[in-house]
Write an enzyme that holds these catalytic residues in place. Structure first.
Site, PDB file in Angstrom:
ATOM      1  N   LYS A  49      17.787  41.122  47.305  1.00  0.00           N
ATOM      2  CA  LYS A  49      18.458  42.404  47.051  1.00  0.00           C
ATOM      3  C   LYS A  49      19.362  42.292  45.824  1.00  0.00           C
ATOM      4  O   LYS A  49      19.693  41.183  45.379  1.00  0.00           O
ATOM      5  CB  LYS A  49      19.272  42.797  48.292  1.00  0.00           C
ATOM      6  CG  LYS A  49      20.377  41.813  48.657  1.00  0.00           C
ATOM      7  CD  LYS A  49      20.905  42.072  50.077  1.00  0.00           C
ATOM      8  CE  LYS A  49      22.010  41.083  50.434  1.00  0.00           C
ATOM      9  NZ  LYS A  49      22.375  41.158  51.852  1.00  0.00           N
ATOM     10  N   ARG A 145      28.313  46.678  62.497  1.00  0.00           N
ATOM     11  CA  ARG A 145      27.949  47.277  61.225  1.00  0.00           C
ATOM     12  C   ARG A 145      26.559  47.838  61.445  1.00  0.00           C
ATOM     13  O   ARG A 145      26.397  48.733  62.263  1.00  0.00           O
ATOM     14  CB  ARG A 145      27.995  46.165  60.158  1.00  0.00           C
ATOM     15  CG  ARG A 145      28.578  46.572  58.865  1.00  0.00           C
ATOM     16  CD  ARG A 145      28.744  45.377  57.939  1.00  0.00           C
ATOM     17  NE  ARG A 145      27.505  44.621  57.744  1.00  0.00           N
ATOM     18  CZ  ARG A 145      27.364  43.671  56.831  1.00  0.00           C
ATOM     19  NH1 ARG A 145      28.358  43.345  56.045  1.00  0.00           N
ATOM     20  NH2 ARG A 145      26.222  43.032  56.692  1.00  0.00           N
ATOM     21  N   TYR A 266      47.417  42.289  26.596  1.00  0.00           N
ATOM     22  CA  TYR A 266      47.944  43.569  27.075  1.00  0.00           C
ATOM     23  C   TYR A 266      49.111  43.384  28.034  1.00  0.00           C
ATOM     24  O   TYR A 266      49.091  42.503  28.896  1.00  0.00           O
ATOM     25  CB  TYR A 266      46.851  44.340  27.826  1.00  0.00           C
ATOM     26  CG  TYR A 266      45.804  44.996  26.958  1.00  0.00           C
ATOM     27  CD1 TYR A 266      46.155  45.717  25.819  1.00  0.00           C
ATOM     28  CD2 TYR A 266      44.463  44.902  27.296  1.00  0.00           C
ATOM     29  CE1 TYR A 266      45.179  46.321  25.048  1.00  0.00           C
ATOM     30  CE2 TYR A 266      43.482  45.512  26.528  1.00  0.00           C
ATOM     31  CZ  TYR A 266      43.848  46.220  25.400  1.00  0.00           C
ATOM     32  OH  TYR A 266      42.891  46.817  24.644  1.00  0.00           O
ATOM     33  N   MET A 319      38.326  44.273  28.604  1.00  0.00           N
ATOM     34  CA  MET A 319      36.922  44.640  28.790  1.00  0.00           C
ATOM     35  C   MET A 319      35.972  43.681  28.069  1.00  0.00           C
ATOM     36  O   MET A 319      34.922  43.311  28.592  1.00  0.00           O
ATOM     37  CB  MET A 319      36.679  46.071  28.303  1.00  0.00           C
ATOM     38  CG  MET A 319      35.291  46.582  28.667  1.00  0.00           C
ATOM     39  SD  MET A 319      34.983  48.221  28.019  1.00  0.00           S
ATOM     40  CE  MET A 319      36.108  49.209  28.986  1.00  0.00           C
TER      41      MET A 319
END
Ligand SMILES: *Cc1c(COP(=O)(O)O)cnc(C)c1O
Length: 380
Positions: A49, A145, A266, A319
């Site tokens: 998957k 689940r 940053y 990023m």
């Protein structure tokens, strides 16, 4: 891990590529063979998957099929369609159930029926198609689940004396298999065994990668590893007979000296406590480096490696860029040598488990979050 790594030819990476992801498809196949040998005579399936956990189903599925894998598990109908093209002879199970019965039938995929609505959708589809098509039934043994609850399973068993579809597999999923000491493993196994006995003669499957490591009592007829195929050591402390398959490197764009008392990145979250050498690397959260691996004055972050020497990530991961303190790694290199051009993100010095742990997550997420911008090669 003493695996001999197939070296990545970094000199051959196209100049325009900021990074490289190298996947050893041969080792994915070798890992499957090792797990298959460990669980024999039980069958070893392969969970592919999420694009084979981000490593590329288009390469992983054919490699696994060629190694002898006959049964695949995917999550979605689209993944089933892709897997069917890549492994025409195999059995393909779809974990997310009957989202589109006609579509699943058109690609000869088998839904994992994990809710009464799945059961009735597949029953009606088979009725109108006039064919007893195969499916798996998932029963819930404590995860709460997917899977029929005990009451739903009771109703299924009493109603299902003459099934209108072909019940090919009964399965359940473990909650705590990464902790071999957890009593929940044996509790779930007992519940599964009891359920299985009410569906006489149907092949059974309980274990994924870490469940498989719990030993024979958990193997039943079929095991369903995913993570271990991709070199993951889900079991705390390792021990799965598998080797890592993934290496990722990014270009070092710049190396600069940052004086005492200045900040990097940053929001100015990391400040030098002495003169430091800082490398700026062409990888960021868009490439799968977790922002949570940022290093600040308050909290140590993750690492990159230069020449096999771990270098702390300092300042915010952005990023496209990561900044790392390479002062010590460069001191080891000596003055005379050329500056390093590549930073290892994942590989011989940084396992997927180590990278995940430093970012507050697990190796599974490291794999599936790999970005699409890096150059990709398949080796082995
Ligand atoms: C994802 C999944 C697996 C594979 O799990 P790993 O821990 O990656 O081996 C097996 N069974 C089910 C139901 C799953 O959802």
């Amino acid at each position: 891990m003493t695996a001999a790594w197939v070296p990545v030819d970094l000199a051959a990476v196209p100049a325009r590529a900021t990074g490289i992801i190298a996947v050893d498809a041969g080792r994915i196949a070798a890992n499957w063979r090792a797990l298959a040998a460990q669980v024999a005579p039980a069958e070893c399936a392969a969970v592919v998957k999420a694009d084979a956990y981000g490593l590329g189903a288009s390469r992983a599925v054919p490699a696994l099929a060629q190694a002898g894998c006959r049964t695949f598990f995917v999550a979605t109908p689209d993944e089933a369609e892709q897997a069917r093209k890549l492994a025409p002879q195999s059995e393909i199970y779809v974990l997310d159930g009957v989202l589109d019965a006609a579509f699943l039938a058109s690609v000869s995929a088998r839904p994992v029926l994990a809710d009464p609505s799945d059961v009735s959708l597949w029953t009606h589809f088979c009725g109108s198609a006039g064919a007893k098509l195969p499916a798996a039934l998932q029963i819930d043994t404590g995860l709460n689940r997917r899977g029929l609850s005990p009451t739903q399973f009771d109703a299924f068993v009493s109603r299902n004396t003459k099934s209108s579809f072909d019940l090919a597999l009964v399965m359940s999923h473990l909650a705590c298999a990464d902790d071999p000491a957890s009593p929940m493993n044996w509790k779930q196994r007992e519940a599964f065994l009891a359920g299985h006995q009410r569906l006489q003669g149907i092949p059974a499957s309980l274990a994924a990668s870490d469940g498989l490591m719990l030993g024979k009592p958990f193997h039943f007829d079929l095991v369903r590893p995913g993570y271990a195929l991709y070199g993951g050591q889900a079991f705390g402390g390792g021990g799965a007979p598998v080797e890592p398959v993934l290496q990722a490197y990014a270009r070092i764009l710049q190396i600069r000296t940052v004086p005492y008392g200045e900040t990097v990145g940053y929001s100015a979250t990391w400040r030098t406590k002495s003169t430091r050498t800082i490398a700026t690397i062409a990888a960021g959260y868009a490439d799968g480096v977790f922002r949570h691996a940022s290093g600040s004055d308050d909290k140590a972050g993750g690492f990159i490696a230069v020449d096999g020497h771990l270098c702390p990530i300092v300042g915010r991961v952005s990023m496209d860029l990561v900044t790392a303190d390479v002062t010590d790694a460069l001191a080891r290199r000596g003055e005379a040598t050329e500056p390093p051009q590549w930073a290892e993100l994942i590989g011989p010095s940084l396992t997927i488990e180590a990278v995940g742990a430093r970012a507050g997550t697990i190796g599974y997420e490291v794999l599936t979050r790999l970005g699409r911008r890096f150059h990709r090669v398949y080796i082995g």
